[in-house]
Structure formats: C-alpha cells, structure tokens
Scaffold this active site. Structure first.
Site, PDB file in Angstrom:
ATOM      1  N   ILE A   1       0.891  -1.160   0.000  1.00  0.00           N
ATOM      2  CA  ILE A   1       0.000   0.000   0.000  1.00  0.00           C
ATOM      3  C   ILE A   1       0.923   1.202   0.000  1.00  0.00           C
ATOM      4  O   ILE A   1       1.706   1.395   0.931  1.00  0.00           O
ATOM      5  CB  ILE A   1      -0.915   0.080   1.236  1.00  0.00           C
ATOM      6  CG1 ILE A   1      -1.978  -1.012   1.226  1.00  0.00           C
ATOM      7  CG2 ILE A   1      -1.607   1.459   1.288  1.00  0.00           C
ATOM      8  CD1 ILE A   1      -2.956  -0.942   2.400  1.00  0.00           C
ATOM      9  N   TYR A   2       0.861   1.979  -1.052  1.00  0.00           N
ATOM     10  CA  TYR A   2       1.676   3.190  -1.153  1.00  0.00           C
ATOM     11  C   TYR A   2       0.814   4.341  -1.657  1.00  0.00           C
ATOM     12  O   TYR A   2      -0.002   4.150  -2.565  1.00  0.00           O
ATOM     13  CB  TYR A   2       2.865   2.990  -2.107  1.00  0.00           C
ATOM     14  CG  TYR A   2       3.970   2.171  -1.501  1.00  0.00           C
ATOM     15  CD1 TYR A   2       4.879   2.743  -0.613  1.00  0.00           C
ATOM     16  CD2 TYR A   2       4.111   0.823  -1.803  1.00  0.00           C
ATOM     17  CE1 TYR A   2       5.892   1.992  -0.046  1.00  0.00           C
ATOM     18  CE2 TYR A   2       5.119   0.067  -1.241  1.00  0.00           C
ATOM     19  CZ  TYR A   2       6.012   0.658  -0.362  1.00  0.00           C
ATOM     20  OH  TYR A   2       7.012  -0.091   0.202  1.00  0.00           O
TER      21      TYR A   2
ATOM     22  N   GLY B   1      -5.106   5.537   2.325  1.00  0.00           N
ATOM     23  CA  GLY B   1      -4.765   4.228   2.883  1.00  0.00           C
ATOM     24  C   GLY B   1      -5.972   3.546   3.490  1.00  0.00           C
ATOM     25  O   GLY B   1      -6.153   2.329   3.346  1.00  0.00           O
TER      26      GLY B   1
ATOM     27  N   ASN C   1       9.175   1.863  10.070  1.00  0.00           N
ATOM     28  CA  ASN C   1       8.159   2.645   9.366  1.00  0.00           C
ATOM     29  C   ASN C   1       7.007   2.893  10.352  1.00  0.00           C
ATOM     30  O   ASN C   1       5.954   2.268  10.293  1.00  0.00           O
ATOM     31  CB  ASN C   1       7.678   1.917   8.112  1.00  0.00           C
ATOM     32  CG  ASN C   1       6.797   2.787   7.240  1.00  0.00           C
ATOM     33  OD1 ASN C   1       6.282   3.810   7.665  1.00  0.00           O
ATOM     34  ND2 ASN C   1       6.604   2.347   6.002  1.00  0.00           N
TER      35      ASN C   1
ATOM     36  N   TYR D   1      -1.601   0.512  10.672  1.00  0.00           N
ATOM     37  CA  TYR D   1      -2.078  -0.869  10.723  1.00  0.00           C
ATOM     38  C   TYR D   1      -2.597  -1.231  12.111  1.00  0.00           C
ATOM     39  O   TYR D   1      -3.609  -1.934  12.237  1.00  0.00           O
ATOM     40  CB  TYR D   1      -0.990  -1.841  10.254  1.00  0.00           C
ATOM     41  CG  TYR D   1      -0.709  -1.705   8.781  1.00  0.00           C
ATOM     42  CD1 TYR D   1      -1.712  -1.878   7.839  1.00  0.00           C
ATOM     43  CD2 TYR D   1       0.570  -1.377   8.317  1.00  0.00           C
ATOM     44  CE1 TYR D   1      -1.464  -1.733   6.480  1.00  0.00           C
ATOM     45  CE2 TYR D   1       0.829  -1.233   6.966  1.00  0.00           C
ATOM     46  CZ  TYR D   1      -0.192  -1.414   6.047  1.00  0.00           C
ATOM     47  OH  TYR D   1       0.048  -1.263   4.710  1.00  0.00           O
TER      48      TYR D   1
ATOM     49  N   LYS E   1      -4.028   0.801  14.195  1.00  0.00           N
ATOM     50  CA  LYS E   1      -5.342   1.462  14.280  1.00  0.00           C
ATOM     51  C   LYS E   1      -6.411   0.622  13.593  1.00  0.00           C
ATOM     52  O   LYS E   1      -7.579   0.647  13.981  1.00  0.00           O
ATOM     53  CB  LYS E   1      -5.247   2.846  13.647  1.00  0.00           C
ATOM     54  CG  LYS E   1      -6.523   3.657  13.695  1.00  0.00           C
ATOM     55  CD  LYS E   1      -6.370   4.966  12.967  1.00  0.00           C
ATOM     56  CE  LYS E   1      -6.722   4.692  11.512  1.00  0.00           C
ATOM     57  NZ  LYS E   1      -6.898   5.811  10.655  1.00  0.00           N
TER      58      LYS E   1
END
Length: 174
Positions: free
Chosen positions: A97-98, A109, A136, A143, A145
């Site tokens: 996911i970018y 996201g 990161n 993630y 959350k």
C-alpha cells in the site's frame, strides 16, 4: 477534497503502475537507504517485465487510487502461491500500500484497507497479513489502528542493507 476513486488495475495501467511504484517507494525510503540500494531495488521491482508478471498473475490484484484523473496511490494484494511467504490458501497478503506523500492524511490508505476488507469477506479468508519495516512508524500506527497485530518477523534485504520487517495479521474468521 473531491472523491477518490478506487479501481482495479489492468495491463493497460502498466506504465502508470511503474511510475507510481517508483515514486512512492522513493518518497518513502530514499532518506533511510543508500541511493545505490534504492535504485537497484527499483530497477528489479518496477521494470516492465516484473510488473507485467505481477499484473497478469491470477492470484494477485492491483488497485489504483485516483483523484482528479491522477493516480495518487496503489494497493497490491496476493492470494495462494502469489503470497510472498506464508502461502496459506485461506489467507490474503497485502503486499503493498503506497500513497503519494502529498496525499498522506487524506485517508487514501483507509480506502485501500476498506477495499481489502471487502475482498477478504468476499473471498472468505481467515486472515489478512502483511510485512512492514520495523522503523516505518507511520505505517505501523496505521495498521495497529486498523486492528493488525504483530505475529512474527522476517528479514528484508535492500541491496546490502539487511532490515527487519514485522509481520502483522488481522484475523477475519475464527
């Protein structure tokens, strides 16, 4: 902000995927990796042959986030043998996911995670998993959350730099 559209990518999106992949990977990791390691990874991961192979793999799918006719991010998911590690037929991997830096904070996201959850329920997977670099912190917070928890680690080598990725999992079905 106007509506962001999420759509599945096709082979005709090859060049766009290459460009967004190169740009977002560079934005995310250039400051913490050598130029040589970064350029080698980009050359290996985002060349036309590699991206075509991934795009045409029936166990992988790419999704594009589009805002005002501009691709601002992408998602890649894997099932079955396309998974980079676990190879569990009842699991789904979020491989990438970018999102372009200028759109961070715009919930792109989250739109991708919502798409992933919809697919996971349609495909009746037991869990979703992914690997994320242990440093990161933005991604790790995102993630967490969304309910992902760490379950393992693995080594990710970027050129001559050995890094640790945390493996995270979101249980879907018990």
């Amino acid at each position: 902000m106007s509506k962001i559209e999420i759509r599945i990518a096709a082979l005709s999106d090859l060049e766009s995927l290459q460009l967004i992949g190169k740009q977002t990977f560079t934005e995310t990791f250039a400051a913490v990796n050598t130029a040589k390691n970064l350029s080698n990874y980009i050359a290996q991961s985002f060349n036309a042959q590699q991206v075509t192979k991934e795009l045409t793999n029936p166990d992988s799918s790419f999704y594009l986030a589009i805002f005002d006719a501009k691709i601002i991010g992408y998602l890649k998911i894997n099932f079955g043998s396309a998974q980079t590690e676990l190879m569990n037929e009842h699991a789904m991997e979020i491989h990438r996911i970018y999102v372009l830096q200028e759109y961070h904070g715009e919930k792109v996201g989250q739109l991708f995670i919502d798409q992933v959850l919809e697919i996971a329920h349609q495909r009746q997977v037991e869990y979703i998993w992914l690997g994320v670099w242990e440093e990161n912190y933005r991604a790790l917070g995102f993630y967490a959350k969304n309910g992902f928890v760490e379950f393992d680690k693995h080594v990710f080598t970027l050129g001559d730099d050995i890094q640790t990725d945390l493996l995270l999992k979101l249980q879907i079905k018990k």
